[in-house]
Enzyme design. Sequence first.
Site, PDB file in Angstrom:
ATOM      1  N   ALA A 188      19.258 -18.713   1.836  1.00  0.00           N
ATOM      2  CA  ALA A 188      20.249 -17.661   1.635  1.00  0.00           C
ATOM      3  C   ALA A 188      21.403 -18.234   0.830  1.00  0.00           C
ATOM      4  CB  ALA A 188      20.756 -17.142   2.976  1.00  0.00           C
ATOM      5  N   MET A 189      22.265 -17.336   0.318  1.00  0.00           N
ATOM      6  CA  MET A 189      23.364 -17.782  -0.532  1.00  0.00           C
ATOM      7  C   MET A 189      24.647 -17.052  -0.172  1.00  0.00           C
ATOM      8  SD  MET A 189      24.355 -19.745  -2.945  1.00  0.00           S
ATOM      9  CE  MET A 189      26.098 -19.753  -3.366  1.00  0.00           C
TER      10      MET A 189
ATOM     11  N   GLU B 183      25.916 -18.664   6.459  1.00  0.00           N
ATOM     12  CA  GLU B 183      26.445 -18.083   5.219  1.00  0.00           C
ATOM     13  C   GLU B 183      27.800 -17.429   5.479  1.00  0.00           C
ATOM     14  OE1 GLU B 183      24.867 -19.232   2.824  1.00  0.00           O
ATOM     15  OE2 GLU B 183      23.015 -19.700   3.879  1.00  0.00           O
TER      16      GLU B 183
HETATM   17 ZN   LIG Z   1      25.178 -23.661   3.005  1.00  0.00          ZN
END
Ligand SMILES: [Zn+2]
Length: 871
Positions: free
Chosen positions: A262-263, A298
Amino acid sequence: MSMEKVYLKDYEKPVYELSTIDLEFNLDDTKTLVKSKMKVKRLGSENQALVLDADEVELKAIFLEGEELHESEYELTSNSLTLHNLPKSFTLEIHNYINPEANTALDGLYKSSGIFCTQNEPEGFRRITYFLDRPDVMAVYTTKIIADKKKYPILLSNGNLFEKGDLSDGKHYAIWKDPFPKPSYLYALVAGDLGVVNDSFKTMSDKDIELNIYCDKGNESKCSFAMESLKNSMKWDEERFGREYDLDIYNIVAVDSFNMGAMENKGLNIFNSHYVLADSDTATDTNFMGIESVIGHEYFHNWTGNRITCRDWFQLTLKEGLTVFRDQEFSSDLNSRAVQRISDVKALRERQFVEDASPTSHPIKPESYIQINNFYTATIYEKGAEVIRMIHTLLGEENFRAAMDLYFETFDGQAVRTEDFIWAMQEKSPFNLEQFKLWYSQSGTPELDISSVYDKKSKTFKVTIKQCFLSPVNTEQKPYFFPFKIALLDNKAQELNLILENNSSQILLDKNILIISKEEETFVFKDVDATPLMSFNQNFSAPVKVHTSYSLDEYAFLMANDKDEFNRFEASQTLASMVLHKIIDAVESDLPMSLSPIFVSAFDKVLKDMDLDLSLKADMLTLPSVSMLMQDRKVLDVEAIYIAKNFVKRELVRELGADIKGQYISLINTKEYSLDSKEMSKRKLKNTLLTYLGALKDSGVVKAQYDNSNNMTDRLTALSVLANSRENAKIDALTDFYERYKDNTLVMNKYLAVIASSELKETPANVLKLLDDEIFDIKVPNLVRSLIGSFARNALHFHAVNGKGYKFVADKVIELDKLNPQIASGLSGVFKDYSRLNDNARNLMKKELEKILSTKDLSKNVYEIVSKILV
Ligand SMILES: [Zn+2]
């Protein structure tokens, strides 16, 4: 393309500031027009050139202060755009084209499964437009997205929605403004026809935040756990760290084709759907826990990563090590602390210890790289988190929180270095952290030798701890500074009061923590009535390997009696490893195998202990993995390890089968599936016991679990056990599973992994067949990791004596490198055991590694990894 190294010591400040950037995207599958308008200011006194980064972008036009430049007025290469003789401050407008559909590297702006999305960390933004693509250049972004309204009704970018509306030709637009200056790697854009789930969160200062999770239509019902996790994360960061969310909207988008997990893009997280979508029928308990942890991770980046970011990519652990520590604490606070610790340490050992013992070993703060994408490693993340955890232990929770507050207060809005973080920690630390900084610059897992002497006459117990330095790449290492938690147990397993003969200030005795700082040091404990047994490195207080001369009986004692739950698990694993290594030695020397009765009895005791936490019990009854065992072999004989492990399983079932089965049956639950932690622990123990029952001749129990299960956790465990059996039940279950779930790509990932991980001899043929199956697509990273990655980690087949495993993986690395260099280089890491192979295997692998290196137009990513291994 150059294979040159980038060095930390060569860092120079940017000579230009880009304070604002207004972007406009005219989305098109193959020819998206990007217009960018930047306010630029020169920072240096000399009139230096402005060199913008670029990769795979096609220039259309440049305007300086509104005037179009002639091509003689700039220099253009495939990776840069250079402008000379610029005024002190000016506006620069650039128009360029990109091809999102051809972007199979999934880096920059790409189109996959009908969705436009971005991944810009670390250097993807230069694949969108010309820019100073480095984290210390922070700008305020405004984005206008123009797209076909029917195909792309949802248009998203960072920040808050400012305006939207319709245009002619069936198009529409949206304008997003992010008020917080940020580096380009945090930029994001998404466009697609997506389903959405809404919710809201009231922050500690009573601000209402709109929460949205976007996914493929039809999957909305699978987002509820992720949404719950997001709200829990927001609340937890307020309570534990005093951090509040800062925009009006928090958006998450789940996509199927994504290189990473994930970002954390500001206000618009993009997730691999693996870490968002879940329900009881399609996700396992482990998947649910993974979602909670990654959603948290995140979200926590908003402060540790986004508000305070990295000055350069050598500082990556500044945000990653710290944020992994934060997500581990989040999971520990929400679930069981001991169980979380065990799972984090297991992951560290499986991934990071292996990396640190290989040719790709590097410190958490590396000094150089060829391709920064290769440094999103277990070392930067997991070992980085252990380093933060040691600081937390040294400071204590209260001081650590004060130091974190100081860090946020001092560096908010800046791009900083790990030194700045340590500075804040030092301000609130009772210890001088100067020597501690070696954890940032030295690589390799430190190893300790522990010896002890008890003196009856003086009633003293003398413990000597020696740091040995065995790093594969750096032999001139200095001793580390770290906390080492211990307990002395008498023969009734009572903990003794620790009284040191020379009480030094370098000790947190109230917490049973010794501070280790010298290459060799001795601690003398007094008033000890009889020889005690030391329980050491409790709760894994330092990420080290410890060598002792403890006997099997002593480890069995700790396994049964240690007050530290983590160390009971630890003792179980050490004991099992000692026993297994003896059997592996026997297999290698063609001697008969025999299982130590001490181990059988210790295992039996845990099995029959009805007071033990069920999840901890499951961990203690799990044998060390093949890859853990491989770590301690000087020369690898993979088959011997499998033979030994299967032998131990069979022997345990032969001796204790009735009890294992009895307890298994007592744990069968026909009630509705629940994510309650008690129910999860029950399932974990039940499924651990099922893997032993798989060693029985008759697989009836396993097939029954497959048929009767009402959730993926139970069904998948039964399927994996069956996939290693030779019975017809296996075929039935595999066929059923495929037919039942073939339209769900996340579940098909599990199916591919089960088949590719099987020990059966037909596995390589099965993997080949699946490459051509309609469910497989080599362009989707999750599918590649599940099928090809699982096969490459299946040591038995990867290290097949005919060399076919090496050849298969090498061919796939070469094929993938053309599509997605990042995924290819990740896969090429499996060759890391090269130097520990026997002559025959090494020659076979060498041929394949040389084949990879001699491939035309090989990426920097793969080159860097393979050339390090082949040295
Ligand atoms: Zn990270």
